[in-house]
Each structure stands twice: as C-alpha cells, then as structure tokens.
Design a protein around this motif. Structure first.
Motif: not given
Length: 277
Positions: A49-58, A77-80, A196-206
C-alpha cells in the motif's frame, strides 16, 4: 486527554497513514524482546500500500537491519535514538557528536559516583572497554558490530552518541551525576539502565521529520508508538501518536491515544485497525 485503546473508531476515521514509526523495547517487542510474528504479514500489506514502516530505537543500525533483515528492502531505520537514520544502506540524516564532547562525556562518567560502563556508538561500530557479563549482554542486545578496546577514546569513527550503562538506576543516579556537566550536549535517559549523551539536535523527533521530508509524508500521515522518555519528541512529530499502556509515567500526556501494552501486542492491534484487517 487519554482515549480508550479499545475503540478504533477514535483513530481510524479519516486516517491516511503513510509512515509508521515504532519504538522497540517496551513498545513493538514482546516481553521476551522478540518481534511479534504477526508483524511480518502486516509489513507485506503496508509495503503493497506504499506505507513505510520505520523501527525507531537506541540500537545500532547493523543490529536493527539484522532484526528486520528479511523485510529490510526499502525500510528506513531510526537508529541510536535518532542520531542516525538509514534507508537501503544509505544515510538519510545524522547528528554526530564532536570529539571534545565525547571526551568530556567519558571523563564525566569516570568521575561520577555511579558504577557505569561506556559504549562509544560510532557509525562503523560500538567501542567498549569493560567486560562484566551483565554489561556484555546489553552491548550484544544493542550492537551487532562492536569492539572491546584497551582505551575507549582511541577510536577512529564518527560518533552517533555516547551510550552509558549504569548498574544502578539511570534516572535516580547517573543522570543526576551528569546533569549540568555536559553543556552543549543532550543528556537523555533512554532506558532504566541507560543514559545517552547526544548532539543537542539529535532525537527521534528530528529523525522522524527527516524521514517525512525524505518520503514526502506529512505529520498528519505519520503514526508513532512509544513507551519511554526518549520517545517524547517522536510522538510530538507524529499526528497519530500512541503511548503504550505500559508507558513511563507522564509520557501519555504528550500522546493523542493510548495503545494496549507491548505484552498485549498493542502496536499490532492498532495497525490491524488502521489497515482495516
């Protein structure tokens, strides 16, 4: 307001899902840490159906790709925890952590009062320098490609994040040890024993917004599922946002709907309703 998970009419009417993003532990995975068997059939339906599925994980990209290997063709894939997004082996977006921030993070952990072990999560592999079995099992869970090194700062890689495993309670202990010490970094509790210590712009929403641009998908066409604090930005970026019934206290306030718990296969239940199956 939290809506009842047992009434699909609340979220199915006029729904046009084009992108599904789902956290893994405590959300999609069952209580044994396995992908529900029912998902594979749904992935075929979504792809048709053209729907993308993306696992989002650390998890590391290589671990996620291995978990979904048979269905990974075209899958993003949404990683880290959002620091690295990959589709068909090609980077979609990334927010690398500068070396000076990595060094400061490692020194802060070494000077903290918490018993904690570090993984430097690079794009090529994860680097660690402690060998306790409990920690080793956690490294294996999240990293398919990893290396035990003598000095953890002797790496040659772009760093997605510094992942810190504490043998105590992450939120009550290590997080408070690090709070205020790492200016210019995002410090996030990503699991009961992980910070997790990350870049300030890095998160699953971004990461979700990067995927939306890549795929030509709107916020209203995005469905998000999460259960923990590091999922908050992802839920905000999803027009149809679901906090799991087993979610950490307070997370549901930022979600439109409540899904049944992961032990009840809540993601599968919601997807079946959205897909009319």
């Amino acid at each position: 307001m939290s809506l009842k998970p047992t009434d699909p009419a609340l979220y199915v009417k006029n729904a046009d899902p084009r992108l599904i993003v789902a956290d893994m532990d405590g959300t999609l995975l069952d209580d044994s840490g396995e992908v529900p068997e029912e998902l594979w059939e749904l992935l075929d339906v979504m792809k048709a159906r053209g729907i993308a599925f993306a696992p989002a994980s650390g998890r590391q990209y290589f671990r996620l790709e291995h978990m979904f290997h048979d269905a990974s063709d075209g899958m993003p894939f949404i990683c880290e925890n959002g620091a690295f997004v990959v589709r068909d082996g090609v980077e979609v977006s990334s927010c690398s952590l500068p070396r000076e921030a990595v060094v400061r993070s490692v020194h802060a952990v070494r000077n903290s009062t918490s018993d904690a072990a570090v993984v430097i999560a690079g794009k090529k592999m994860g680097y660690f320098d402690r060998t306790e079995p409990q920690f080793g099992a956690e490294v294996h869970k999240y990293y398919r490609r990893s290396a035990l090194v003598e000095e953890i700062l002797d790496y040659d890689d772009d760093v997605n994040k510094v992942a810190i495993y504490t043998f105590g309670d992450a939120r009550a202990g290590l997080y408070h040890d690090l709070e205020g010490q790492l200016d210019g970094c995002s410090v996030v509790v990503s699991a009961p024993h992980w910070v997790d210590v990350m870049h300030p712009e890095a998160n699953k929403g971004t990461a979700v917004r990067a995927l939306q641009r890549e795929l030509g998908v709107t916020r209203e066409q995005t469905v998000g599922f999460g259960d923990y604090f590091n999922d908050a930005e992802m839920l905000e970026a999803s027009g149809m946002s679901f906090a799991m019934a087993n979610a950490a206290e307070g997370l549901a306030q930022g979600a439109r709907f409540i899904a049944p718990s992961n032990s009840e296969q809540g993601v599968i239940t919601v997807l079946r309703n959205l897909l009319g199956l």
